[in-house]
Scaffold this motif. Structure first.
Motif, PDB file in Angstrom:
ATOM      1  N   ALA A   4       0.664  -1.196  -0.138  1.00 43.51           N
ATOM      2  CA  ALA A   4      -0.201  -0.133   0.023  1.00 43.51           C
ATOM      3  C   ALA A   4       0.825   1.145  -0.228  1.00 43.51           C
ATOM      4  CB  ALA A   4      -1.080   0.091   1.217  1.00 43.51           C
ATOM      5  N   ARG A   5       1.868   1.261   0.782  1.00 42.62           N
ATOM      6  CA  ARG A   5       2.831   2.554   0.775  1.00 42.62           C
ATOM      7  C   ARG A   5       3.644   2.589  -0.637  1.00 42.62           C
ATOM      8  NH1 ARG A   5       3.960   0.913   6.433  1.00 42.62           N
ATOM      9  NH2 ARG A   5       5.690  -0.320   5.604  1.00 42.62           N
ATOM     10  N   ASP A   6       3.894   1.415  -1.114  1.00 43.75           N
ATOM     11  CA  ASP A   6       4.577   1.666  -2.380  1.00 43.75           C
ATOM     12  C   ASP A   6       3.827   2.111  -3.387  1.00 43.75           C
ATOM     13  OD1 ASP A   6       7.079   0.771  -1.488  1.00 43.75           O
ATOM     14  OD2 ASP A   6       6.854  -1.325  -1.977  1.00 43.75           O
ATOM     15  N   ILE A   7       2.496   1.888  -3.440  1.00 40.51           N
ATOM     16  CA  ILE A   7       1.701   2.090  -4.460  1.00 40.51           C
ATOM     17  C   ILE A   7       1.294   3.829  -4.292  1.00 40.51           C
ATOM     18  CG2 ILE A   7      -0.986   1.835  -4.985  1.00 40.51           C
ATOM     19  CD1 ILE A   7      -0.621  -1.097  -4.678  1.00 40.51           C
ATOM     20  N   LYS A   8       1.113   4.032  -2.795  1.00 39.03           N
ATOM     21  CA  LYS A   8       0.742   5.326  -2.701  1.00 39.03           C
ATOM     22  C   LYS A   8       1.884   6.261  -3.200  1.00 39.03           C
ATOM     23  CE  LYS A   8      -0.533   8.632   1.179  1.00 39.03           C
ATOM     24  NZ  LYS A   8      -0.840   8.595   2.390  1.00 39.03           N
ATOM     25  N   ALA A   9       3.092   5.794  -2.833  1.00 36.53           N
ATOM     26  CA  ALA A   9       4.196   6.597  -3.204  1.00 36.53           C
ATOM     27  C   ALA A   9       4.662   6.678  -4.667  1.00 36.53           C
ATOM     28  CB  ALA A   9       5.548   6.081  -2.766  1.00 36.53           C
ATOM     29  N   GLY A  11       2.256   6.237  -7.125  1.00 34.08           N
ATOM     30  CA  GLY A  11       0.923   6.619  -7.808  1.00 34.08           C
ATOM     31  C   GLY A  11       1.022   7.986  -8.279  1.00 34.08           C
ATOM     32  N   GLU A  12       1.790   9.097  -7.324  1.00 31.30           N
ATOM     33  CA  GLU A  12       1.779  10.137  -7.949  1.00 31.30           C
ATOM     34  C   GLU A  12       2.711  10.291  -9.352  1.00 31.30           C
ATOM     35  OE1 GLU A  12       3.844  12.172  -4.778  1.00 31.30           O
ATOM     36  OE2 GLU A  12       2.263  12.065  -3.307  1.00 31.30           O
ATOM     37  N   ALA A  13       3.580   9.357  -9.658  1.00 36.42           N
ATOM     38  CA  ALA A  13       4.435   9.744 -10.594  1.00 36.42           C
ATOM     39  C   ALA A  13       3.561   8.646 -11.789  1.00 36.42           C
ATOM     40  CB  ALA A  13       5.773   8.933 -10.576  1.00 36.42           C
ATOM     41  N   GLU A  14       3.650   7.435 -11.651  1.00 39.09           N
ATOM     42  CA  GLU A  14       3.076   6.548 -12.689  1.00 39.09           C
ATOM     43  C   GLU A  14       2.681   4.964 -11.723  1.00 39.09           C
ATOM     44  OE1 GLU A  14       3.478   4.472 -16.950  1.00 39.09           O
ATOM     45  OE2 GLU A  14       4.963   5.950 -16.410  1.00 39.09           O
ATOM     46  N   ALA A  15       1.566   4.490 -11.981  1.00 35.48           N
ATOM     47  CA  ALA A  15       1.228   3.252 -11.532  1.00 35.48           C
ATOM     48  C   ALA A  15       2.073   2.111 -11.794  1.00 35.48           C
ATOM     49  CB  ALA A  15      -0.326   2.997 -11.766  1.00 35.48           C
ATOM     50  N   GLY A  16       2.577   1.539 -10.921  1.00 36.07           N
ATOM     51  CA  GLY A  16       3.727   0.263 -11.168  1.00 36.07           C
ATOM     52  C   GLY A  16       5.301   0.679 -10.947  1.00 36.07           C
ATOM     53  N   ILE A  17       5.472   2.085 -10.924  1.00 35.61           N
ATOM     54  CA  ILE A  17       6.686   2.404 -10.908  1.00 35.61           C
ATOM     55  C   ILE A  17       7.090   3.016  -9.684  1.00 35.61           C
ATOM     56  CG2 ILE A  17       8.559   3.882 -11.913  1.00 35.61           C
ATOM     57  CD1 ILE A  17       6.958   3.948 -14.645  1.00 35.61           C
ATOM     58  N   VAL A  18       7.823   2.187  -9.070  1.00 37.85           N
ATOM     59  CA  VAL A  18       8.403   2.685  -7.342  1.00 37.85           C
ATOM     60  C   VAL A  18       9.592   3.683  -7.824  1.00 37.85           C
ATOM     61  CG1 VAL A  18       9.168   2.127  -5.181  1.00 37.85           C
ATOM     62  CG2 VAL A  18       7.569   0.561  -6.410  1.00 37.85           C
ATOM     63  N   LEU A  53       6.516  -2.392  -9.175  1.00 33.91           N
ATOM     64  CA  LEU A  53       5.680  -3.022  -8.239  1.00 33.91           C
ATOM     65  C   LEU A  53       4.536  -3.613  -9.002  1.00 33.91           C
ATOM     66  CD1 LEU A  53       4.953  -3.880  -5.691  1.00 33.91           C
ATOM     67  CD2 LEU A  53       3.805  -1.908  -5.088  1.00 33.91           C
ATOM     68  N   GLU A  54       4.416  -5.004  -9.262  1.00 29.87           N
ATOM     69  CA  GLU A  54       3.219  -5.544  -9.799  1.00 29.87           C
ATOM     70  C   GLU A  54       2.735  -4.912 -11.220  1.00 29.87           C
ATOM     71  OE1 GLU A  54      -0.094  -6.186  -7.085  1.00 29.87           O
ATOM     72  OE2 GLU A  54       1.118  -7.697  -5.957  1.00 29.87           O
ATOM     73  N   PRO A  55       3.796  -4.794 -12.053  1.00 29.58           N
ATOM     74  CA  PRO A  55       3.549  -3.789 -13.418  1.00 29.58           C
ATOM     75  C   PRO A  55       2.471  -4.633 -14.286  1.00 29.58           C
ATOM     76  CG  PRO A  55       5.527  -4.932 -13.415  1.00 29.58           C
ATOM     77  CD  PRO A  55       5.178  -5.208 -11.851  1.00 29.58           C
ATOM     78  N   ASP A  56       1.800  -4.077 -15.042  1.00 24.50           N
ATOM     79  CA  ASP A  56       0.946  -4.532 -16.079  1.00 24.50           C
ATOM     80  C   ASP A  56       1.922  -5.026 -17.217  1.00 24.50           C
ATOM     81  OD1 ASP A  56       1.522  -2.155 -17.425  1.00 24.50           O
ATOM     82  OD2 ASP A  56      -0.579  -1.494 -16.850  1.00 24.50           O
ATOM     83  N   ARG A  57       1.156  -5.775 -18.196  1.00 28.15           N
ATOM     84  CA  ARG A  57       2.042  -6.032 -19.592  1.00 28.15           C
ATOM     85  C   ARG A  57       2.476  -4.719 -20.271  1.00 28.15           C
ATOM     86  NH1 ARG A  57       3.602 -10.358 -22.361  1.00 28.15           N
ATOM     87  NH2 ARG A  57       3.401 -10.287 -24.377  1.00 28.15           N
ATOM     88  N   GLU A  58       1.912  -3.834 -20.223  1.00 26.72           N
ATOM     89  CA  GLU A  58       2.121  -2.718 -21.174  1.00 26.72           C
ATOM     90  C   GLU A  58       3.383  -1.957 -20.652  1.00 26.72           C
ATOM     91  OE1 GLU A  58       2.606   1.340 -22.295  1.00 26.72           O
ATOM     92  OE2 GLU A  58       1.944   0.950 -20.681  1.00 26.72           O
ATOM     93  N   LEU A  59       3.522  -2.073 -19.054  1.00 32.05           N
ATOM     94  CA  LEU A  59       4.860  -1.436 -18.654  1.00 32.05           C
ATOM     95  C   LEU A  59       5.877  -2.270 -18.869  1.00 32.05           C
ATOM     96  CD1 LEU A  59       5.768   0.696 -16.952  1.00 32.05           C
ATOM     97  CD2 LEU A  59       4.994  -0.326 -14.840  1.00 32.05           C
TER      98      LEU A  59
END
Length: 336
Positions: A4-9, A11-18, A53-59
């Motif tokens: 949850a912390r990673d997704i929140k951190a 999420g401001e840039a791009e989902a899946g990218i820590v 973090l749990e990236p989708d196929r497109e990423l």
């Protein structure tokens, strides 16, 4: 919670990218978009460190285009539940490691997939695992170490994964010690036996997760992988030593749990034997008045003892004396 912390951190840039950063001489030069990663990794003295973090196929396909990653490696990274392993695809390495955390009394497993090549390292996390942000922050404070490049980051992540097995084992060990202390006091209940079985199974799964990393580290210290410099071999051998320590601790805990189960069975059998002895003793004592009463309860007319003046008192005294003798004898033998 870490997820949850990673997704929140991120999420401001791009989902899946820590994180997506480029380093030179051990210092972070800039945070870059994925589309610039390939160009930066090709620059002399620079390397790119990307955390997903749990990236989708497109990423994953975007990352693949930057570093020309193999299709099979991308397919494995997209689908977790891989066995820990090391694969070489051309000039790139693909490594799978299992992570472990204790959640609500059960060991839960995640996965980390690592792509390592000239000028880049990409980590892909799936499932429960501790964030590698602390690894990044720690080594960013040590530029001389971080300047060693992508193979050093690979060592740092693998060492962090193995070190995080120990808190899990320490919590299990505390519970095992409590079970060991209780087992000699009273036999295990059904709930205790179920918990013991779950712990043994989780420890086996943890051993299966950690064990293959020995072979991974062995290959990382061999000359067959040009991506890993010879100067890094002692560090990967140190990770191997840590894994073997984890394996030994797991084996010891499994043995203690096996002994605890056997000891509980022995305690239960001992208590059952003691109860059987008590029941047998009281049955023998009660057999005396039962036998006497049975004899005098027969309907015979010619029974001389019936005419005795003190026959009733004599029979009672005999019954009491016989029962007292048997009680004393059984008590002396430890049956009562």
């Amino acid at each position: 919670m870490e997820l949850a912390r990673d997704i929140k951190a991120s999420g401001e840039a791009e989902a899946g990218i820590v994180a997506s950063s480029v380093y030179a001489a051990g210092h972070r030069v800039a945070d870059i978009p994925i589309e610039e990663a390939g160009a930066w990794s090709a620059k002399e003295g620079h390397f790119v460190w990307i955390g997903l973090l749990e990236p989708d196929r497109e990423l994953l396909l975007r990352v693949q285009r930057q570093f020309h990653l193999h299709d099979l490696a991308i397919e494995d990274a997209e689908h977790p539940h891989q066995r820990p392993k090391l694969e070489q695809y051309g000039d790139a390495l693909f490594i799978v490691a299992r992570t472990a955390q204790l959640f609500e009394g059960r060991v839960t497993f995640g996965e980390t997939h690592l792509f390592v090549g000239a000028g880049y390292i990409v980590s892909v996390r799936h499932g429960p695992s501790t964030s590698y942000t602390s690894v990044r922050q720690h080594w960013e404070s040590c530029p001389s170490a971080l300047s060693k490049g992508e193979d050093f980051i690979l060592y740092a992540i693998l060492d962090f994964i193995v070190d995080n097995y120990m808190p899990v084992l320490e919590q299990i060990e505390a519970e095992v010690d409590a079970i060991e202390d209780r087992v000699l006091v009273k036999p295990m209940t059904t709930a205790d036996i179920e918990r013991l079985y779950m712990l043994r199974r989780d420890l086996l799964r943890l051993r299966n997760a950690a064990g293959p990393l020995v072979e991974v580290c062995r290959r990382l210290t061999s000359a067959e992988l040009p991506q890993i410099r010879a100067a890094m071999h002692p560090l990967f051998r140190d990770v191997t030593d840590h894994i073997r320590t984890v394996q030994e601790k797991i084996d010891n805990l499994r043995e203690v749990l096996a002994f605890a189960f056997e000891a509980s069975l022995l305690v239960g059998q001992s208590q059952e034997t003691a109860i059987a002895k008590k029941l047998a003793s009281w049955a023998a004592i009660l057999a005396v008045p039962t036998a006497v009463a049975g004899i005098y309860g027969m309907n015979f007319e010619d029974m001389p003892e019936l005419k005795m003046a003190f026959g009733y008192q004599t029979v009672l005294i005999f019954i009491i004396a016989a029962c007292s003798f048997l009680y004393w004898r059984f008590r002396k033998n430890g049956w009562l």
